[in-house]
Design an enzyme around this catalytic site. Structure first.
Site, short mmCIF file in Angstrom:
data_model
loop_
_atom_site.label_atom_id
_atom_site.label_comp_id
_atom_site.label_asym_id
_atom_site.label_seq_id
_atom_site.Cartn_x
_atom_site.Cartn_y
_atom_site.Cartn_z
N ARG A 172 0.83 -1.19 0.00
CA ARG A 172 0.00 0.00 0.00
C ARG A 172 0.88 1.25 0.00
O ARG A 172 1.69 1.43 0.90
CB ARG A 172 -0.91 -0.01 1.22
CG ARG A 172 -2.03 0.99 1.10
CD ARG A 172 -3.13 0.69 2.08
NE ARG A 172 -2.70 1.01 3.43
CZ ARG A 172 -3.52 1.49 4.35
NH1 ARG A 172 -4.78 1.66 4.09
NH2 ARG A 172 -3.07 1.76 5.55
N THR A 214 -0.84 7.63 -1.40
CA THR A 214 -2.11 7.52 -2.13
C THR A 214 -3.04 6.48 -1.49
O THR A 214 -4.24 6.46 -1.79
CB THR A 214 -1.85 7.06 -3.58
OG1 THR A 214 -1.28 5.74 -3.54
CG2 THR A 214 -0.90 8.00 -4.30
N ASP A 235 -3.41 -8.83 12.56
CA ASP A 235 -2.71 -8.88 11.27
C ASP A 235 -2.37 -10.35 10.95
O ASP A 235 -1.56 -10.97 11.65
CB ASP A 235 -1.44 -8.04 11.33
CG ASP A 235 -0.76 -7.95 9.97
OD1 ASP A 235 -0.73 -6.85 9.41
OD2 ASP A 235 -0.28 -9.00 9.47
N ASP A 250 1.35 -11.15 10.44
CA ASP A 250 2.10 -11.14 11.70
C ASP A 250 1.76 -12.35 12.56
O ASP A 250 2.65 -12.95 13.19
CB ASP A 250 1.80 -9.86 12.49
CG ASP A 250 2.49 -8.64 11.89
OD1 ASP A 250 3.48 -8.82 11.17
OD2 ASP A 250 2.01 -7.52 12.15
N1 URA Z 1 -5.19 -7.45 7.04
C1 URA Z 1 -5.00 -8.19 8.16
O1 URA Z 1 -4.06 -8.96 8.26
N2 URA Z 1 -5.89 -8.03 9.18
C2 URA Z 1 -6.95 -7.21 9.11
O2 URA Z 1 -7.73 -7.14 10.07
C3 URA Z 1 -7.12 -6.46 7.93
C4 URA Z 1 -6.23 -6.60 6.90
#
Ligand code: URA
Length: 210
Positions: free
Chosen positions: A105, A109, A201, A204
């Protein structure tokens, strides 16, 4: 046209999802659960594959038996978290061809930018299953499907573990022809773009990077 959204409520999937949501679940267990869930979701997303028959010989007699029709299907993992689901899907469909879509990302932008794209040949003749555990804003998913279609894909399905209503809406607007299969539709996105209640995430949690 609206996307066909399938929420797979199978008890095994829902139980594993709860374990993945739990913040106390450790990295190795999370990764294992995601792989198992990928396998179970693959069962659902391939339910309507076209079939044909072939003649075989059992130890007792000849018979006409069902087999999947058409070329080997293609999987497209949206890096990096997509690889967690991919491993499970590949256990169920080991002959699938595999592609990878890398997007990050842009902080200015906020739009997805491609940094890697490698997909199997003849995408146009294959069912293409794009995999990413989290359908959050839907921007990466929509961009990944854009790239797959530009590479020739005509029959694409999207597999995720969790979807946010915002992500489903974005995909419906950008790619109404792409059915979505998920284990749950959560409540919303928070201000940072995380799915709530979600699981944090996914990358992660899978790789222990936080
Ligand atoms: N990506 C992720 O890993 N977790 C989220 O909650 C949103 C996007």
């Amino acid at each position: 046209m609206t996307n066909q959204l399938t929420i797979v409520k199978h008890p095994l999937i829902q139980h594993k999802l709860t374990l993945m949501r739990d913040r106390s679940t450790q990295t190795s267990v999370f990764r294992q659960l995601l792989r198992e869930t990928g396998k179970l979701l693959a069962f659902e997303i391939t339910r309507e594959l076209p079939m044909t028959t072939k003649r075989i010989e059992t130890p007792l007699c000849e018979m006409t038996a069902p087999v999947i029709d058409g070329p080997k299907l293609a999987l497209a993992s949206i890096l990096r978290a997509g690889n967690g689901l991919l491993d499970g899907v590949l256990e169920l469909i080991p002959s699938a061809r595999v592609g990878f879509v890398g997007l990050y990302r842009d902080e200015k932008t906020l739009k997805p930018v491609q940094y890697y794209f490698k997909v199997p040949v003849d995408l146009g003749s294959r069912l293409v299953i794009a995999v990413d555990p989290m359908l959050a804003t839907g921007n990466s998913a929509a961009a990944a499907v854009d790239l797959l279609k530009k590479a020739g894909a005509r029959n694409v399905r999207f597999m995720c573990l969790l979807a946010a209503p915002e992500g489903v809406a974005r995909m419906t607007e950008a790619h109404p022809d792409v059915p979505i299969v998920t284990a749950a539709l959560d409540d919303r996105l928070n201000e940072s773009g995380y799915i709530v209640p979600g699981l944090g995430d996914a990358g992660d949690r899978m790789y222990g990077t936080k």
